[in-house]
Design a protein around this motif. Structure first.
Motif, mmCIF file in Angstrom:
data_model
loop_
_atom_site.group_PDB
_atom_site.id
_atom_site.type_symbol
_atom_site.label_atom_id
_atom_site.label_comp_id
_atom_site.label_asym_id
_atom_site.label_seq_id
_atom_site.Cartn_x
_atom_site.Cartn_y
_atom_site.Cartn_z
ATOM 1 N N LYS A 29 0.666 -1.134 0.144
ATOM 2 C CA LYS A 29 0.076 -0.038 -0.042
ATOM 3 C C LYS A 29 0.793 1.190 -0.063
ATOM 4 C CE LYS A 29 -4.174 1.889 0.087
ATOM 5 N NZ LYS A 29 -4.890 1.634 -1.116
ATOM 6 N N GLU A 30 2.110 1.181 0.705
ATOM 7 C CA GLU A 30 2.968 2.183 0.595
ATOM 8 C C GLU A 30 3.547 2.785 -0.892
ATOM 9 O OE1 GLU A 30 3.518 4.223 3.310
ATOM 10 O OE2 GLU A 30 2.710 2.903 4.686
ATOM 11 N N VAL A 31 3.815 1.731 -1.741
ATOM 12 C CA VAL A 31 4.424 1.882 -2.853
ATOM 13 C C VAL A 31 3.951 1.515 -4.238
ATOM 14 C CG1 VAL A 31 6.702 1.692 -1.601
ATOM 15 C CG2 VAL A 31 5.833 -0.159 -2.424
ATOM 16 N N ALA A 32 3.182 0.425 -4.131
ATOM 17 C CA ALA A 32 2.831 -0.068 -5.202
ATOM 18 C C ALA A 32 1.615 0.567 -6.103
ATOM 19 C CB ALA A 32 2.197 -1.644 -5.066
ATOM 20 N N ASP A 33 2.012 0.851 -7.439
ATOM 21 C CA ASP A 33 0.848 1.233 -8.174
ATOM 22 C C ASP A 33 -0.220 0.075 -8.660
ATOM 23 O OD1 ASP A 33 1.928 3.700 -8.834
ATOM 24 O OD2 ASP A 33 3.677 2.558 -10.056
ATOM 25 N N THR A 34 0.199 -1.233 -8.788
ATOM 26 C CA THR A 34 -0.441 -2.152 -8.995
ATOM 27 C C THR A 34 0.009 -3.596 -8.137
ATOM 28 O OG1 THR A 34 -1.057 -1.492 -11.283
ATOM 29 C CG2 THR A 34 -1.718 -3.818 -10.605
ATOM 30 N N CYS A 35 -1.052 -4.178 -7.579
ATOM 31 C CA CYS A 35 -0.444 -5.548 -7.103
ATOM 32 C C CYS A 35 -1.017 -6.757 -7.558
ATOM 33 C CB CYS A 35 -0.928 -5.302 -5.367
ATOM 34 S SG CYS A 35 -0.747 -6.952 -4.521
#
Length: 496
Positions: A457-463
């Protein structure tokens, strides 16, 4: 009754103070949490306690005896054992051989009494509730079994104080509870523990008391029952925790990495398109295949099918050099096994990968390498006294920054980060998050594999969520939360 007393401990390296008058007191039959960010001085204090370092001033007493600046063997003989995060077992020996290493039993003819050693090891395991075959090869044991074997070895040598450094990092929930039950049982029998962990729920579940260090100084000690996780965290970082979330949408460039039907050991049929400046998160249950995907992309393992291309160039696979030449870099999950070269300086550790790529070019320029080191030291905020300092003198968070610098120094455009914040405290994690986002803003393409959903949640554009080697869901940033990811990770909503 006090078992361990460390009073007014001072320590400097190359004139740089690392510990400034630190004190620590551990009572008999208690679990004492040693808290602090990476770089706070915890490792240095424990290395002084166990004889690896000599303190500049101060005093250490154990069970009423002065052990100030005692040797490692003297400390072990006194009854202190250090169970490191990176376990110190011999993988090519059997379990019982690790326990008796250096203390082998012999028969009246002077030959090794294997039967007696196996029997005593089995008795020890039974007494501790440890389900390990004494004749099992250590390399074949699970991480949790290796952890318990290390503890068993320490107790066999009559340890009265065990230092457990991040003991749950590689364990699942059930294995953690088993470990905790063993610790509680030993505590009842009078064994004491120093418990080092960055996981506050574990601290408050297991520990009786705590000591907090910050920037090499003693901050506070007390009973766990008299504090809260928020208060302890604030004391560790020196202020109320700032909001770490700094993710923002950004303009992305052209496609850099493409996977089509990509398959290998532990994963299959992965389709993925990643653009310049994009941060992609990979997650799932332990063993889901996401880590194996990264290792295959980096050439550690050979793919079994599909296509992988970087900036339009197809990767044949099975070659780390090929991946490096294509601009792919990887930060592996296990720092000790796959990143740290312990006998080398920070400069030498940082420059290794670039030297591999430029092996046929001009001779190495010490001056140029030092300039590059200072550049990345400033860019990444590496806390280190000099380029010549040994890599093991740094905290885990700063070691990770050196290894990120190692790959930035190769001008890699695709960064594969496998569990990059393992064993790193909350403050250092926040720095790593900001660093990842800064690299993406600068145009690097980043894939981060982690089991920690708040991290994504801190860094990802897509998981991308994996289940049994297959991508079952792609979640945009605003849909990344622990409940949703867990539902897909366990296949509960795989068909939604």
């Amino acid at each position: 009754m006090e078992l361990l007393g460390m009073r007014d401990i001072h320590k400097s390296f190359s004139g740089v103070p690392v510990l400034r008058g630190v004190s620590l007191s551990v009572q008999e039959g208690e679990v004492h949490a040693l808290l602090g960010e990476n770089g706070a001085g915890k490792s240095t204090l424990m290395n002084i306690l166990t004889g690896a370092y000599a303190c500049d001033s101060g005093a250490v007493t154990f069970a009423g005896s002065d052990i100030t600046n005692a040797s490692i063997k003297q400390v072990e003989d006194a009854g202190i054992a250090f169970v490191h995060q990176e376990l110190n077992l011999f993988n090519d020996l059997l379990a019982y051989e690790n326990i008796f290493l250096g203390q082998e039993l012999t028969n009246r003819f002077g030959s090794l009494d294997k039967g007696k050693m196996i029997s005593q090891a089995n008795d020890l395991f039974t007494r501790l509730g440890v389900d390990i075959d004494p004749c099992a090869l250590v390399d074949d044991l699970k991480p949790s079994e290796k952890q318990l074997l290390e503890i068993s070895r320490a107790l066999f040598r009559s340890a009265r104080l065990l230092i457990l450094d991040e003991p749950t990092t590689a364990l699942n929930t059930e294995e953690v509870e088993h470990l905790f039950s063993i610790v509680r049982g030993l505590r009842k029998g009078g064994t004491s523990f120093i418990f080092i962990s960055h996981k506050m729920p574990e601290i408050f579940e297991l520990c009786d008391s705590y000591t907090i260090l910050r920037n090499g100084s003693f901050i506070k000690s007390g009973r766990i029952a008299d504090t809260t996780p928020a208060e302890a965290t604030s004391l560790m970082v020196g202020a109320s925790m700032e909001q770490r979330g700094s993710w923002q949408s950004r303009d992305l460039g052209d496609e850099v990495l493409r996977l089509e039907g990509y398959s290998g050991n532990g994963f299959h049929d992965v389709d993925l398109s990643v653009r310049r400046g994009e941060v992609i998160g990979l997650t799932g249950l332990k063993g889901c295949g996401s880590s194996e995907l990264m290792q295959t992309l980096f050439g550690v393992m050979r793919p079994s099918g599909g296509v992988a291309s970087v900036s339009g160039t197809k990767l044949h696979g099975g070659s780390i050099h090929e991946a490096m030449r294509a601009g792919v870099a990887m930060l592996p999950a296990d720092r000790k096994e796959n990143s740290v070269v312990p006998d080398m300086s920070l400069l030498e550790n940082m420059c290794l990968s670039e030297q591999v790529l430029s092996a046929r070019s001009l001779p190495i320029s010490r001056g140029r390498e030092e300039e590059r080191f200072e550049h990345y030291k400033k860019l990444l905020g590496i806390k280190a006294p000099s380029a010549d300092a040994n890599i093991n003198s740094l905290s885990g968070g700063n070691q990770q920054k050196v290894f990120i610098a190692r790959w930035l120094n190769t001008d890699a455009n695709v960064l594969l980060l496998d569990n990059p914040t393992q064993g790193i405290d909350v403050g250092a994690k926040a720095e790593i998050y900001r660093l990842i986002l800064g690299l993406a803003e600068a145009g690097k393409t980043v894939l981060i594999n982690t089991l920690e959903i708040p991290e994504l949640k801190e860094v990802a554009d897509t998981c991308y969520v994996f289940y049994e080697g297959e991508v079952v869901k792609a979640l945009p940033h605003d849909q990344i939360d622990e409940r949703t990811v867990m539902l897909y990770s366990t296949n509960s909503l795989a068909t939604a």
